[in-house]
Scaffold this active site. Structure first.
Site, PDB file in Angstrom:
ATOM      1  N   GLU A  37      -4.320  -0.219 -11.511  1.00 63.47           N
ATOM      2  CA  GLU A  37      -3.088  -0.244 -12.317  1.00 63.47           C
ATOM      3  C   GLU A  37      -2.168  -1.277 -11.676  1.00 63.47           C
ATOM      4  OE1 GLU A  37      -2.422   1.427 -15.100  1.00 63.47           O
ATOM      5  OE2 GLU A  37      -4.239   2.632 -15.160  1.00 63.47           O
ATOM      6  N   CYS A  59       6.693  -1.563 -13.607  1.00 62.39           N
ATOM      7  CA  CYS A  59       5.557  -2.445 -13.909  1.00 62.39           C
ATOM      8  C   CYS A  59       5.590  -2.957 -15.340  1.00 62.39           C
ATOM      9  CB  CYS A  59       4.248  -1.711 -13.649  1.00 62.39           C
ATOM     10  SG  CYS A  59       4.123  -0.156 -14.534  1.00 62.39           S
TER      11      CYS A  59
HETATM   12  P1  NAD Z   1       3.247  -0.903  -2.388  1.00 63.49           P
HETATM   13  O1  NAD Z   1       3.785  -1.881  -1.412  1.00 63.49           O
HETATM   14  O2  NAD Z   1       3.732   0.501  -2.384  1.00 63.49           O
HETATM   15  O3  NAD Z   1       1.662  -0.950  -2.264  1.00 63.49           O
HETATM   16  C1  NAD Z   1       0.834  -0.120  -3.047  1.00 63.49           C
HETATM   17  C2  NAD Z   1      -0.100   0.654  -2.149  1.00 63.49           C
HETATM   18  O4  NAD Z   1      -0.981  -0.260  -1.506  1.00 63.49           O
HETATM   19  C3  NAD Z   1       0.627   1.427  -1.058  1.00 63.49           C
HETATM   20  O5  NAD Z   1       0.161   2.744  -1.048  1.00 63.49           O
HETATM   21  C4  NAD Z   1       0.296   0.654   0.202  1.00 63.49           C
HETATM   22  O6  NAD Z   1       0.203   1.468   1.335  1.00 63.49           O
HETATM   23  C5  NAD Z   1      -1.058   0.036  -0.130  1.00 63.49           C
HETATM   24  N1  NAD Z   1      -1.295  -1.200   0.603  1.00 63.49           N
HETATM   25  C6  NAD Z   1      -0.406  -2.191   0.843  1.00 63.49           C
HETATM   26  N2  NAD Z   1      -0.991  -3.197   1.533  1.00 63.49           N
HETATM   27  C7  NAD Z   1      -2.288  -2.842   1.706  1.00 63.49           C
HETATM   28  C8  NAD Z   1      -3.401  -3.455   2.340  1.00 63.49           C
HETATM   29  N3  NAD Z   1      -3.324  -4.653   2.914  1.00 63.49           N
HETATM   30  N4  NAD Z   1      -4.584  -2.797   2.328  1.00 63.49           N
HETATM   31  C9  NAD Z   1      -4.679  -1.587   1.745  1.00 63.49           C
HETATM   32  N5  NAD Z   1      -3.651  -0.955   1.140  1.00 63.49           N
HETATM   33  C10 NAD Z   1      -2.480  -1.562   1.115  1.00 63.49           C
HETATM   34  O7  NAD Z   1       3.511  -1.376  -3.886  1.00 63.49           O
HETATM   35  P2  NAD Z   1       3.553  -2.845  -4.519  1.00 63.49           P
HETATM   36  O8  NAD Z   1       2.215  -3.449  -4.465  1.00 63.49           O
HETATM   37  O9  NAD Z   1       4.738  -3.592  -4.050  1.00 63.49           O
HETATM   38  O10 NAD Z   1       3.855  -2.361  -6.018  1.00 63.49           O
HETATM   39  C11 NAD Z   1       4.446  -3.175  -6.943  1.00 63.49           C
HETATM   40  C12 NAD Z   1       3.398  -3.713  -7.893  1.00 63.49           C
HETATM   41  O11 NAD Z   1       2.714  -2.624  -8.523  1.00 63.49           O
HETATM   42  C13 NAD Z   1       3.990  -4.504  -9.022  1.00 63.49           C
HETATM   43  O12 NAD Z   1       3.169  -5.608  -9.279  1.00 63.49           O
HETATM   44  C14 NAD Z   1       3.968  -3.545 -10.182  1.00 63.49           C
HETATM   45  O13 NAD Z   1       3.942  -4.170 -11.439  1.00 63.49           O
HETATM   46  C15 NAD Z   1       2.716  -2.772  -9.916  1.00 63.49           C
HETATM   47  N6  NAD Z   1       2.769  -1.448 -10.536  1.00 63.49           N
HETATM   48  C16 NAD Z   1       1.882  -1.175 -11.526  1.00 63.49           C
HETATM   49  C17 NAD Z   1       1.935   0.045 -12.166  1.00 63.49           C
HETATM   50  C18 NAD Z   1       0.992   0.386 -13.265  1.00 63.49           C
HETATM   51  O14 NAD Z   1       0.948   1.549 -13.651  1.00 63.49           O
HETATM   52  N7  NAD Z   1       0.215  -0.554 -13.796  1.00 63.49           N
HETATM   53  C19 NAD Z   1       2.888   0.992 -11.789  1.00 63.49           C
HETATM   54  C20 NAD Z   1       3.749   0.661 -10.756  1.00 63.49           C
HETATM   55  C21 NAD Z   1       3.689  -0.559 -10.138  1.00 63.49           C
END
Ligand code: NAD
Length: 458
Positions: A212, A246
């Site tokens: 997602e 998102c």
């Molecule tokens: P985040 O920083 O919380 O990361 C997401 C998860 O990935 C966390 O649990 C984190 O611990 C893990 N993570 C981070 N780096 C990692 C690595 N190197 N290796 C393994 N795991 C790792 O969130 P984010 O990525 O900043 O979220 C924002 C993004 O998510 C935006 O692009 C947004 O559009 C997208 N998003 C999508 C949805 C959807 O339903 N499609 C919903 C919410 C957010």
């Protein structure tokens, strides 16, 4: 948690799953009921955590995190027994007598990794599907929203069956350790860079993934749109959660003939929603941290601010901002904005809007504002996006019968409602035959007459 402890958690969940008790309707319903009680009895503490992490106004916390979780859990409880029932399908003459059946097998031990922007809902919503489908579950909330992560870990430990459902808190080291383990499915919510890391790790065990992700969701405003309603609906979609959604409309493509009126109306709407000083009171969410605040403030130079354009780093506040005269190659148009900044670009009409959208990665959502059905059909028919809403923003997300997910760069797979149950279920095909009647035509030795019959029966 140390790496060994994480491996132990996963292997103990596998033992539980293999023992079979998560498969029963009784276990599934029991856990869903416990989850409902958990949310009902602790909503004030959950809201407090959301406010500590994101300064969420309590209305938004209710609407997008608590209320939606309670609605989804009720919906799961209503349908789970029907969805898990074995389905019957017809069998062709060649295999008669026989019955086709589709069993709904749980997958096993599944991993849910969540993001920080709706830190409660993004854990609960996929988890409901995993539980309803009879799986053992590990959830990894986002460490970036640390208060919400902590309360999720505490409450789930208190209310749910910890032999089958576990929370692992932490950041990159913990997630990396988790990803070394074998799971039967991984649902990851977050950015595409980490999505690739998750998918590569999953490939080692041939584990299927639901990703997602996000991206830049475009919003096209046609000259036939009712501008007052359009601006209200766009401003709501963009500035809820301070744009850290998102499926927030990332940027606007507006017909050039109505551009100036659109900007005027958007500025008026923002003043109506947030007053002269949106920083006062509990009007708008805060930016999750200083790093994101700095990233967003750097985007202000991509255009001229018709409203907003200012921020307060200490308060992690950014004013709802509309940018005009934005160059398509400027920083604001390169990556997903994920904040309260709305670039507006002029287009000559429908065809130009379509080629703009198609010239970029497939978005998670597409929004179209028009009174002309032909226009919305053209946009929907000639572009590809995870989902879309016509004449509003974000609301397709709220319809649980609509599977929610991305396509291409915006993700793969989907969940919500029945789609959540299906994501965590294997549809096992079974053909059941009796011993009686066993025509010799299918067995050797073959001859011409058998072949003639075969051709007739197939
Ligand atoms: P985040 O920083 O919380 O990361 C997401 C998860 O990935 C966390 O649990 C984190 O611990 C893990 N993570 C981070 N780096 C990692 C690595 N190197 N290796 C393994 N795991 C790792 O969130 P984010 O990525 O900043 O979220 C924002 C993004 O998510 C935006 O692009 C947004 O559009 C997208 N998003 C999508 C949805 C959807 O339903 N499609 C919903 C919410 C957010």
């Amino acid at each position: 948690m140390e790496t060994q402890e994480i491996a132990d958690v996963v292997s103990s969940l596998r033992e539980t799953f293999d023992g079979g008790h998560t498969r029963s309707l009784k276990w599934r319903m029991g856990q869903l009921r416990a989850l409902e009680r958990m949310v009902n009895e602790n909503s004030a503490d959950i809201i407090q955590a959301l406010q500590a992490d994101l300064g969420k106004p309590s209305f938004e916390a209710w609407a997008a995190e608590i209320g939606v979780a309670l609605r989804d859990v009720k919906e799961m409880m209503k349908h789970v027994s029907g969805w898990m029932r074995t389905e019957r399908v017809g069998a062709p003459l060649i295999v008669q007598p026989g019955k086709g059946e589709i069993y709904k097998d749980p997958l096993g031990v599944v991993l849910i990794i969540s993001a920080w922007n709706y830190p409660f809902n993004l854990v609960i919503a996929p988890m409901l599907g995993a539980i309803a489908a009879g799986n053992a579950v590990v959830v990894k909330p986002s460490e970036v929203a640390s208060h919400t992560s902590a309360i999720i870990a505490k409450l789930m430990g208190d209310y749910l069956d910890t032999e089958a459902i576990r929370v692992v808190e932490g950041g990159v080291p913990e997630t990396t350790a988790l990803l070394e383990q074998r799971f039967d499915h991984i649902l990851y919510t977050g950015n595409g860079t980490v999505g690739r890391i998750v998918m590569a790790a999953a490939a080692k065990h041939l584990t299927p993934v639901t990703l997602e992700l996000g991206g830049k969701s475009p919003c096209y405003v046609n000259r036939t749109a009712d501008l007052e309603t359009t601006c209200r609906r766009i401003a709501w979609g963009k500035f809820t959660n301070a744009g850290q959604t998102c499926i927030a409309p990332d940027y606007i493509l507006v017909d050039e003939s109505i551009h100036d009126r659109f900007i005027e109306q958007m500025v008026a709407t923002i003043r109506q929603f947030y007053g002269e000083n949106p920083q006062e009171g509990q009007r708008i969410c805060r930016i999750i941290n200083e790093r994101h605040h700095d990233r967003l403030m750097a985007l202000m130079d991509s255009g001229d601010a018709a409203v907003g354009g200012v921020g307060d780093r200490e308060d992690r506040y950014i004013a709802p901002t509309v940018l005009t005269n934005v160059d398509p190659s400027s920083p604001a148009m390169s990556d997903e904005i994920f904040g309260p900044i709305l670039p507006v670009l002029k287009v000559s009409g429908v065809d130009a809007a379509i080629s703009f959208v198609n010239g970029r990665p497939k978005p998670l959502a597409l929004y179209i504002f028009t009174s002309d059905d032909h226009v919305s059909k053209e946009l929907l028919g000639r572009t590809s996006s995870g989902g879309a809403t016509v004449n509003h923003t974000m609301l397709h997300f709220a319809v649980s019968d609509l599977p929610f997910g991305g396509v291409g760069e915006s993700g793969m797979g989907a969940y919500h409602g029945r789609a959540s149950f299906d994501t965590f279920t294997h549809r096992k095909s079974v053909l059941r035959k009796p011993f009686m009647i066993d025509p010799s035509i299918m067995y050797p030795p073959y001859d011409e007459s058998k072949e003639k019959w075969l051709k007739r029966l197939m």
